[in-house]
Design a protein around this motif. Structure first.
Motif, short mmCIF file in Angstrom:
data_model
loop_
_atom_site.label_atom_id
_atom_site.label_comp_id
_atom_site.label_asym_id
_atom_site.label_seq_id
_atom_site.Cartn_x
_atom_site.Cartn_y
_atom_site.Cartn_z
N LEU A 113 0.82 -1.21 0.00
CA LEU A 113 0.00 0.00 0.00
C LEU A 113 0.85 1.26 0.00
O LEU A 113 0.60 2.20 -0.74
CB LEU A 113 -0.94 0.01 1.22
N LEU A 114 1.90 1.29 0.82
CA LEU A 114 2.65 2.52 1.06
C LEU A 114 3.95 2.63 0.27
O LEU A 114 4.48 3.72 0.12
CB LEU A 114 2.95 2.65 2.56
N ASN A 115 4.50 1.50 -0.17
CA ASN A 115 5.74 1.46 -0.94
C ASN A 115 6.89 2.22 -0.28
O ASN A 115 7.53 3.07 -0.90
CB ASN A 115 5.48 2.00 -2.36
N PRO A 116 7.19 1.93 0.99
CA PRO A 116 8.34 2.59 1.63
C PRO A 116 9.65 1.98 1.14
O PRO A 116 9.67 0.88 0.57
CB PRO A 116 8.13 2.30 3.11
N GLU A 117 10.74 2.69 1.38
CA GLU A 117 12.07 2.15 1.07
C GLU A 117 12.49 1.14 2.14
O GLU A 117 13.24 0.22 1.86
CB GLU A 117 13.09 3.27 1.03
N ALA A 118 12.02 1.40 3.38
CA ALA A 118 12.46 0.55 4.49
C ALA A 118 11.36 0.44 5.53
O ALA A 118 10.52 1.33 5.67
CB ALA A 118 13.70 1.14 5.14
N LEU A 119 11.40 -0.67 6.23
CA LEU A 119 10.60 -0.87 7.44
C LEU A 119 11.58 -0.91 8.59
O LEU A 119 12.55 -1.68 8.57
CB LEU A 119 9.84 -2.20 7.38
N VAL A 120 11.35 -0.09 9.59
CA VAL A 120 12.14 -0.10 10.81
C VAL A 120 11.24 -0.65 11.91
O VAL A 120 10.14 -0.15 12.13
CB VAL A 120 12.67 1.30 11.17
N LEU A 121 11.71 -1.69 12.57
CA LEU A 121 10.92 -2.39 13.57
C LEU A 121 11.52 -2.21 14.96
O LEU A 121 12.73 -2.38 15.14
CB LEU A 121 10.86 -3.88 13.22
N ARG A 122 10.66 -1.86 15.94
CA ARG A 122 11.09 -1.76 17.33
C ARG A 122 10.21 -2.68 18.17
O ARG A 122 8.98 -2.52 18.19
CB ARG A 122 10.98 -0.34 17.85
N TRP A 123 10.85 -3.63 18.85
CA TRP A 123 10.13 -4.51 19.77
C TRP A 123 11.07 -4.82 20.92
O TRP A 123 11.93 -5.70 20.81
CB TRP A 123 9.67 -5.78 19.07
N PRO A 124 10.94 -4.11 22.03
CA PRO A 124 11.86 -4.32 23.17
C PRO A 124 11.87 -5.75 23.69
O PRO A 124 12.87 -6.18 24.27
CB PRO A 124 11.34 -3.35 24.23
#
Length: 189
Positions: A113-124
């Motif tokens: 849907l969004l076509n980003p260059e990257a996904l950054v994931l944060r899960w402590p």
């Protein structure tokens, strides 16, 4: 957090999707280097998303949404007493695989849907990055997507909020005709 990861976390990409998992699930979107807020400043509230078979009760902001309840409900099977990922049992590994499959579906659809260059994931709860590794192993998206871990940790939210506050202050000061004239002419009193 998305803004801070974009500007200070090392992901200098112009189109970035940030997802944070914790007591809920939220996302932030950077479009052309700017934080996208949406019409009601609620863009990224993916915890309120629906999947087939999820209960569709009336939604109330501030309470967990259907997607949050669904995904995070599984976490009791694979989070240890210290709140971090514990895959030492067969049940924990199986529940984690279910979680990964559902989360992959969400990320895949968002990326399409969004076509980003990257996904950054944060899960402590996942200091070793096992969710990110599982997403990378499954990734079959139609477009390239860099999958990255967040770098700022718990201070990311504070840094992002500080950047938003400074931007608001600058906008306010620039609206003041005296400040704007002084700024343009270099004649600060």
């Amino acid at each position: 957090m998305a803004l801070a990861e974009h500007r200070q976390g090392g992901s200098q990409r112009q189109h970035l999707l940030f997802i944070a998992l914790g007591s809920g699930i939220g996302a932030g979107l950077i479009v052309s280097g700017q934080l996208y807020r949406g019409s009601a400043a609620a863009a990224g509230e993916i915890g309120y998303s629906l999947l087939p078979g999820l209960y569709e009760a009336p939604l109330q902001l501030g309470l967990p949404g259907p997607l949050e309840r669904h995904l995070l409900g599984w976490s009791s099977a694979f989070l240890g007493p210290d709140g971090t990922l514990d895959l030492s049992s067969a049940l924990a590994r199986a529940r984690f695989e279910d979680f990964v499959a559902a989360f992959h579906l969400i990320v895949h659809n968002l990326a399409c849907l969004l076509n980003p260059e990257a996904l950054v994931l944060r899960w402590p709860a996942d200091p070793r990055g096992e969710l990110l590794a599982a997403l990378r192993a499954r990734w079959i998206g139609p477009l390239p997507l860099a999958l990255e871990g967040a770098r700022l940790g718990s201070e990311g939210a504070l840094k992002g909020a500080s950047q938003l506050a400074l931007a608001a202050l600058e906008r306010e000061l620039c609206r003041n005709p005296r400040w704007s004239l002084q700024r343009r002419t270099g004649a600060l009193a």
